[in-house]
Design an enzyme around this catalytic site. Structure first.
Site, PDB file in Angstrom:
ATOM      1  N   TYR A  84      -2.627  -1.851   1.933  1.00 64.92           N
ATOM      2  CA  TYR A  84      -3.633  -2.910   2.020  1.00 64.92           C
ATOM      3  C   TYR A  84      -3.391  -3.710   3.296  1.00 64.92           C
ATOM      4  CZ  TYR A  84      -7.172  -6.139   0.425  1.00 64.92           C
ATOM      5  OH  TYR A  84      -8.315  -6.890   0.350  1.00 64.92           O
ATOM      6  N   LYS A 123      -8.283  -2.372  -2.502  1.00 59.86           N
ATOM      7  CA  LYS A 123      -8.133  -3.415  -3.515  1.00 59.86           C
ATOM      8  C   LYS A 123      -7.833  -2.803  -4.881  1.00 59.86           C
ATOM      9  CE  LYS A 123      -8.627  -7.969  -3.163  1.00 59.86           C
ATOM     10  NZ  LYS A 123      -8.190  -8.782  -2.015  1.00 59.86           N
TER      11      LYS A 123
END
Length: 577
Positions: A117, A191
């Site tokens: 991420y 996510k």
């Protein structure tokens, strides 16, 4: 939802059906089994499974444990020369074996979170159309709003088969701006990877959605490899109809699913959240997740200083979507601490690119208006004069809390911080912008400029800071401390909506996990054990949903229900249907 099983049996639309004993029943045979990342176990298929599923001769003869597989892929991961190629490697692993990918990520979460991420995903997004390998999730085009429902139908999933949808239109990706379809696709998938690793959201019950509304990034439009629609961003009524089609399809096909909005631009993020908040359970991490983790840091700081929240003076530098989202949650917390709404609002000074927000400024956004100060109080800042700069605001207001969401590198100068510290014994300074090149001040400088008195949390991971014989641990205000547990709690409760009380419960749970009992303690718990943090947050959120009457599932014994619901990256037995 523990392991790979489901609470409700039924077709997943993805090649298998959970059996009553936790096995996965599939009609697939041979290479079709290996090609399905939710079924594939690679060399871990047993001899019995190989015979039953038509895999004999299609795999090397040795049968591996998942532990041995993790060691092998971790060695391969470590051999990658840089973080971008490590991100590419992890994406390829995920595409062929979901369980192994999530097991590797769970075993090395602290190391890999910045790779899977933020910040590495920003580089991956820039290269999306050139590194494209296979689709993941749903791609929706503003040029085909009539096809939105059909796209979800093509997933083959039933009404009870989806817990979570993460949707992004790619307009405001992290600190890198508009990256069109690749931004929306990769940020939603990234996510969800964190949701699964941190909170045990079953990847088979989660759907990433890229809303392609066009792009203002001319480099993408000029790139012959670009995979999105080739025109500028659509706005206005046509854009709203497009998003309406998304929400209509979700509420009809997956009525219990939580919709997570991610990285929408300032003209849309808050507006869409407010528009749909009463129609389905929905959440915007940029507004609400950032606000909740910042509130958690401030709650910890208040416990250290002993000064009640209602007596704080808060300056927010960067009054965009995230900054005002933080201001909203801090204001609401001060109301709960005894102030009326107007008095709480007036204890927050919002500063943006035009200076201190004041009434009469011609370019104020609707969500900024409540924090605009009277022009006379601000010494100007009307339509004809700029507002006060940050240095002047700090000198006049003498804030006890300074929050940075500006992405203006170095904005918290030594002069400003020393001025703040000259009036406050324990100044709370939260430079939250990221990546590192955009942070308002480095934590080591903040500690040094204040003689170790500042209480600091940052938006980036930093090592402990040594000063005056004390090691100051700098908590990272990472939204991953909040949103996975918030989402899991909403899923377990089958919440009809995500309430302000559920957000508050998440923030308080995070603050309660901070160990404040030593000099230099971090204001936030470390991200080393996100799974335990998420479980604690989820239990608190589910319980709050029950108290507010928005839970559609039982939430008694919330701790137990949460842990039973958490998917674990473990292989299930696969059998022929």
């Amino acid at each position: 939802m523990s392991s790979n099983t489901r609470t409700e049996p039924g077709s997943t639309g993805r090649g298998f059906t959970p059996g009553p004993d936790g096995t996965l029943l599939t009609p697939a045979r041979g290479t079709a089994v290996i090609r399905d990342p939710l079924l594939n176990k690679g060399s871990a298929f047993t001899a019995e499974e190989r015979a039953e599923l038509g895999l004999s001769g299609l795999l090397p003869p040795a049968v591996s444990s998942i532990g041995a597989q993790v060691r092998r892929v971790y060695e391969q991961y470590r051999r990658q020369p840089d973080d971008l190629l490590r991100n590419v490697y992890l994406a390829a692993l995920r595409d062929r074996n979901e369980v192994l990918f999530h097991r590797l990520l769970a075993d090395h979460l602290t190391e890999m979170l910045p790779v899977v991420y933020d910040p590495t995903i920003g580089a991956a997004i820039r290269h999306y159309s050139h590194e494209y390998r296979r689709p993941r999730g749903v791609y929706l085009s503003v040029d085909d709003p009539e096809g939105v429902d059909a796209a979800f139908a093509n997933l083959g999933l039933g009404a009870d088969d989806v817990d979570l949808v993460v949707a992004s239109d790619g307009e405001m990706i992290l600190g890198i701006g508009d990256w069109g379809v690749g931004g929306g696709s990769d940020i939603a998938a990234g996510k969800l990877a964190v949701y699964t690793a941190a909170a045990g959201i079953d990847p088979a019950r989660a759907v990433p959605v890229a809303l392609d509304a066009g792009t203002e990034n001319q480099g993408l439009l000029d790139d012959p490899c670009y995979l999105g629609v080739r025109h500028g961003r659509v706005r206005g009524r046509r854009y709203d109809d497009f998003v309406d089609a998304l929400v209509a399809a979700l509420t009809q096909r997956f009525p219990g699913a939580l919709l997570h909005w991610e990285d929408f631009g300032p003209s849309n993020g808050r507006r869409l959240l407010q528009r749909y908040a009463d129609r389905l359970p929905t959440f915007n991490d940029d507004l609400q997740g950032t606000g909740a983790v910042t509130l958690a840091a401030v709650l910890s700081a208040v416990r250290i200083t002993g000064t009640p929240l209602r007596e704080q003076r808060i300056a927010v530098f960067g009054a965009g979507t995230a900054g005002v989202g933080i201001a909203d949650q801090l204001r609401d917390a001060m109301v709960r601490d005894g102030l009326d709404r107007e008095a709480a609002t007036r204890r927050i000074w919002a500063v943006d690119r035009q200076g201190l927000l004041v009434e009469g400024m011609p370019d104020l956004r609707d969500f900024q208006v409540p924090y605009a100060r009277p022009a006379a109080e601000a010494g100007g800042g009307s339509a004809d004069a700029p507002g006060l700069g940050l240095a002047e605001v700090v000198a006049r207001v003498r804030p006890t809390v300074l929050v940075g969401t500006s992405t203006a590198a170095g904005a918290f100068t030594e002069e400003i911080v020393r001025e703040m510290a000259s009036h406050v014994e324990r100044p709370v300074v939260l430079p939250l912008s990221n990546p590192t090149e955009r942070i308002e001040a480095m934590p080591a400088d903040l500690v040094r400029w204040t003689g170790g008195r500042a209480l600091v949390a940052a938006g980036i991971p930093v090592p402990p800071v040594r000063h005056g014989g004390v090691a100051y641990t700098i908590g990272q205000a990472n939204n991953a401390l909040v949103y996975p547990g918030l989402g899991l709690g909403a899923v377990v409760a089958r919440a009809r909506r995500v309430t302000d009380g559920m957000l508050r419960a998440a923030a308080e749970a995070v603050a309660d996990l901070a160990d404040l009992g030593r000099p230099g303690a971090a204001l936030l718990p470390p991200v080393d054990d996100l799974r335990e943090i998420s479980a604690a947050v989820a239990a608190r959120v589910a319980g709050q949903a029950g108290r507010e009457g928005v839970a559609r599932a039982p939430v008694d014994q919330a701790d137990r229900r949460v842990r039973e619901a958490m998917w674990r990256p473990e292989y299930q037995r696969v059998r022929a249907a």
